[in-house]
Motif scaffolding. Structure first.
Motif, PDB file in Angstrom:
ATOM      1  N   TYR A 176       0.806  -1.224   0.000  1.00 42.10           N
ATOM      2  CA  TYR A 176       0.000   0.000   0.000  1.00 42.10           C
ATOM      3  C   TYR A 176       0.843   1.281   0.000  1.00 42.10           C
ATOM      4  O   TYR A 176       0.317   2.379  -0.065  1.00 42.10           O
ATOM      5  N   TYR A 230      10.790   7.563   8.770  1.00 41.83           N
ATOM      6  CA  TYR A 230      11.854   6.880   8.045  1.00 41.83           C
ATOM      7  C   TYR A 230      11.314   5.647   7.325  1.00 41.83           C
ATOM      8  O   TYR A 230      10.519   4.890   7.883  1.00 41.83           O
ATOM      9  N   GLU A 269      -0.448  -1.871  11.394  1.00 45.70           N
ATOM     10  CA  GLU A 269      -1.152  -1.844  10.090  1.00 45.70           C
ATOM     11  C   GLU A 269      -2.417  -2.703  10.167  1.00 45.70           C
ATOM     12  O   GLU A 269      -3.507  -2.173  10.140  1.00 45.70           O
ATOM     13  N   LYS A 310       9.719  -6.367   7.529  1.00 43.22           N
ATOM     14  CA  LYS A 310       8.349  -6.126   7.998  1.00 43.22           C
ATOM     15  C   LYS A 310       7.436  -7.334   7.821  1.00 43.22           C
ATOM     16  O   LYS A 310       6.333  -7.364   8.354  1.00 43.22           O
ATOM     17  N   ARG A 348       7.176  -7.213  14.716  1.00 41.68           N
ATOM     18  CA  ARG A 348       6.528  -5.907  14.760  1.00 41.68           C
ATOM     19  C   ARG A 348       5.564  -5.814  15.948  1.00 41.68           C
ATOM     20  O   ARG A 348       5.491  -4.792  16.625  1.00 41.68           O
ATOM     21  N   GLU A 372      -4.430   6.171   1.867  1.00 39.05           N
ATOM     22  CA  GLU A 372      -4.489   7.278   0.914  1.00 39.05           C
ATOM     23  C   GLU A 372      -3.804   6.852  -0.376  1.00 39.05           C
ATOM     24  O   GLU A 372      -2.884   6.026  -0.347  1.00 39.05           O
ATOM     25  N   GLN A 396       5.190   9.806   0.011  1.00 39.87           N
ATOM     26  CA  GLN A 396       4.686   8.508   0.462  1.00 39.87           C
ATOM     27  C   GLN A 396       3.237   8.295   0.043  1.00 39.87           C
ATOM     28  O   GLN A 396       2.854   7.237  -0.409  1.00 39.87           O
TER      29      GLN A 396
HETATM   30  N1  SAM Z   1       8.665   2.637   7.572  1.00 37.19           N
HETATM   31  C1  SAM Z   1       8.213   2.591   8.898  1.00 37.19           C
HETATM   32  C2  SAM Z   1       7.101   1.595   9.087  1.00 37.19           C
HETATM   33  O1  SAM Z   1       6.522   1.140   8.129  1.00 37.19           O
HETATM   34  O2  SAM Z   1       6.821   1.317  10.240  1.00 37.19           O
HETATM   35  C3  SAM Z   1       7.721   3.915   9.434  1.00 37.19           C
HETATM   36  C4  SAM Z   1       7.281   4.970   8.523  1.00 37.19           C
HETATM   37  S1  SAM Z   1       5.867   4.601   7.521  1.00 37.19           S
HETATM   38  C5  SAM Z   1       6.301   5.796   6.369  1.00 37.19           C
HETATM   39  C6  SAM Z   1       4.557   5.264   8.520  1.00 37.19           C
HETATM   40  C7  SAM Z   1       3.182   4.725   8.303  1.00 37.19           C
HETATM   41  O3  SAM Z   1       2.644   5.211   7.086  1.00 37.19           O
HETATM   42  C8  SAM Z   1       3.029   3.238   8.156  1.00 37.19           C
HETATM   43  O4  SAM Z   1       3.112   2.587   9.396  1.00 37.19           O
HETATM   44  C9  SAM Z   1       1.660   3.119   7.504  1.00 37.19           C
HETATM   45  O5  SAM Z   1       0.646   2.926   8.467  1.00 37.19           O
HETATM   46  C10 SAM Z   1       1.449   4.490   6.850  1.00 37.19           C
HETATM   47  N2  SAM Z   1       1.192   4.380   5.409  1.00 37.19           N
HETATM   48  C11 SAM Z   1       1.893   3.686   4.493  1.00 37.19           C
HETATM   49  N3  SAM Z   1       1.308   3.787   3.275  1.00 37.19           N
HETATM   50  C12 SAM Z   1       0.203   4.555   3.426  1.00 37.19           C
HETATM   51  C13 SAM Z   1      -0.840   5.003   2.544  1.00 37.19           C
HETATM   52  N4  SAM Z   1      -0.858   4.679   1.259  1.00 37.19           N
HETATM   53  N5  SAM Z   1      -1.829   5.775   3.050  1.00 37.19           N
HETATM   54  C14 SAM Z   1      -1.830   6.120   4.356  1.00 37.19           C
HETATM   55  N6  SAM Z   1      -0.881   5.732   5.234  1.00 37.19           N
HETATM   56  C15 SAM Z   1       0.125   4.948   4.778  1.00 37.19           C
END
Ligand code: SAM
Ligand code: SF4
Length: 469
Positions: free
Chosen positions: A99, A138, A198, A214, A220, A277, A358
């Motif tokens: 995602y 990060y 998640e 992950k 996790r 999103e 992201q």
């Molecule tokens: N990379 C680390 C991780 O995955 O735990 C931390 C940062 S990650 C950028 C932060 C959060 O962004 C993720 O835990 C996830 O819940 C959220 N995320 C990832 N893709 C997303 C999306 N398409 N829409 C909304 N939230 C998202």
């Protein structure tokens, strides 16, 4: 880093949670009203009670849930709203969360990791806007271990500008570390460590996280345990909504919270509830397998407020401004504002880069626009970081919160930080609405408290900064 999951068991009993969801479908009105009466006491709810409220369908009962959430929110938190901004440090990632725009196999994403100088530039832009609290974000890449993350935190804290002050609290959202790694982050003075599970549904989790660190669900699931074991008192959990049935994931997340409380005497400091999103090359993010309607989403936030009254609820700019406005009253206590979701975005003159970010942001307003709106809504923006610096964290904070501490200390502290903002960063329009709000709030304090707050406000007027109770 060794991903040691020996001896760990999954404390989320999927069958039991589904049983609770099914047993609480279509709850009777009398049962719902009974639960709401209990909720007003702000002592939290059982999973069964939470399941009932999540599945209220009748509009009148739904409004009763909202009304109760508004009352509990107002009683515990009053009209203050903590503000922060995310700061993306790297979008390089070795995982393949289907995602996320940062997933390793997204070859169209432009990869970027900030150098110390670039971090300083981003922080300076954020400081000039008035931010005092940041959430560093990060991707998870083998090149970036705990020492490197700690160094980036140090760089943020060390970026102090004579004109615009300093960042006073750095929270972290990074991939799970081992206990030694978390100790390194604790030593460098991070505030909250956040990690979202998640989804708690193991089969769905496995399908969405096909490779990289992950993919190890248990590693996790115990991340927050390890962080607390390492001395990080404040941890934040979350579920990414849209991946699986939200009723299951909310009850599972509350089970996770209870598990922490059982082990460490305190549950999570904050809970986040991001909705999926759109993200570059992530089809699932455009068509969530379990979409959640706006009504369900609002109810879920209200129910969380009732289920865990003293846990901070964080709302990001994934949501649009209308939804964000409605959720203020229903339970949210922390709001990100003016967010940009890629490394280097704040100092980027050509901001708006779907090829680096992201996911798409739903609320693009600036920090100052958000502040003006919440002030119009009667809220005091707060950048207070007193508790964390006075050691009022974890269990200690929760004990104080239950004794009405938030109204007694956090409320005046929010006024002190807002006064600083109005003095140092705000434009004339914001000052015109903000100063009368500060005055109104001060007038409402009992005399003794009022004198103390007024003397602090005067000292800020004279040029002193970072005052708190
Ligand atoms: N990379 C680390 C991780 O995955 O735990 C931390 C940062 S990650 C950028 C932060 C959060 O962004 C993720 O835990 C996830 O819940 C959220 N995320 C990832 N893709 C997303 C999306 N398409 N829409 C909304 N939230 C998202
Ligand atoms: Fe990497 Fe985190 Fe995105 Fe997964 S959610 S791809 S771990 S940045």
């Amino acid at each position: 880093m060794q991903l040691d999951t020996k001896g760990l068991t999954n404390f989320i009993d999927e069958e039991a949670i589904w049983k609770t969801v099914r047993a609480t479908e279509n709850p009777e009105a009398a049962r719902v009203r009974g639960i709401l009466d209990k909720a007003k006491e702000a002592k939290g709810l059982t999973l069964e009670e939470t399941g009932c409220l999540l599945q209220v369908d009748d509009p009148e009962l739904n409004e009763a849930v909202f009304e109760t959430a508004r009352t509990v929110k107002q009683t515990i938190y009053g009209n203050r709203m903590v503000l922060f901004a995310p700061l993306y440090i790297t979008n390089e990632c070795g995982n393949r969360c289907v995602y996320c725009g940062f997933k390793a196999d997204n070859t169209e994403l432009v990869r970027r990791t900030l150098t110390p100088e670039e971090i300083r530039q981003e922080v300076t832009v954020l400081e000039n806007l008035g931010h005092k609290r940041l959430l560093l974000v990060y991707g998870e890449h083998p090149r970036f271990g705990a020492d490197w993350i700690a160094e980036t935190v140090r760089t943020v804290y060390d970026t102090v500008s004579e004109k615009s002050g300093e960042i006073r609290r750095v929270n972290i959202n990074c991939a799970p570390l081992d206990v030694a790694g978390f100790r390194t982050l604790h030593e460098v003075g991070i505030g909250t460590y956040q990690c979202f599970q998640e989804t708690y549904h193991t089969e769905t989790y496995a399908a969405l996280h096909p490779s990289g660190h992950k993919k190890h669900f248990l590693w996790r699931l115990y991340a927050l345990h390890r962080a607390m074991e390492a001395g990080i008192d404040d941890v934040g959990m979350g579920a990414l909504l849209g991946l699986y049935d939200h009723r299951f994931d909310i009850l599972a997340m509350l089970t996770h919270a209870a598990e922490l409380e059982k082990h460490f005497g305190v549950g999570p400091h904050t809970i986040s509830f991001p909705r999926l999103e759109p993200a570059l090359n992530a089809d699932i993010a455009y068509n969530p397998p379990h979409p959640i309607t706006n009504e369900q989403f609002k109810r879920l936030v209200a129910v969380l407020r009732l289920a865990v009254p003293y846990t901070g609820l964080i709302l990001s700019t994934r949501e649009g401004k209308t939804m964000r406005r409605e959720l203020l009253d229903l339970g949210v206590s922390q709001l990100s504002a003016g967010s940009r979701t890629y490394p280097g975005a704040y100092a980027d003159p050509n901001y708006d880069r779907p090829d680096v970010q992201q996911f798409c942001v739903g609320d693009n307003r600036s920090l100052e626009e958000v502040i003006q709106e919440i002030v119009h809504h009667g809220y005091i923006p707060s950048w207070c970081t007193a508790c964390y610096r006075l050691g009022r964290t974890g269990e200690h904070f929760m004990e104080l919160a239950k004794k009405g501490f938030i109204q007694e200390f956090c409320h005046p502290n929010s006024l002190l930080t807002f006064k600083e903002y109005l003095h140092d960063y705000a434009g004339n329009d914001t000052r015109a609405v903000g100063l009368p709000l500060v005055q109104r709030e001060v007038d409402n304090f009992p005399a003794k408290r009022r004198d103390l707050v007024v003397s602090r406000l005067d000292r800020i007027e004279q040029g002193e900064r970072d005052l708190y109770l």
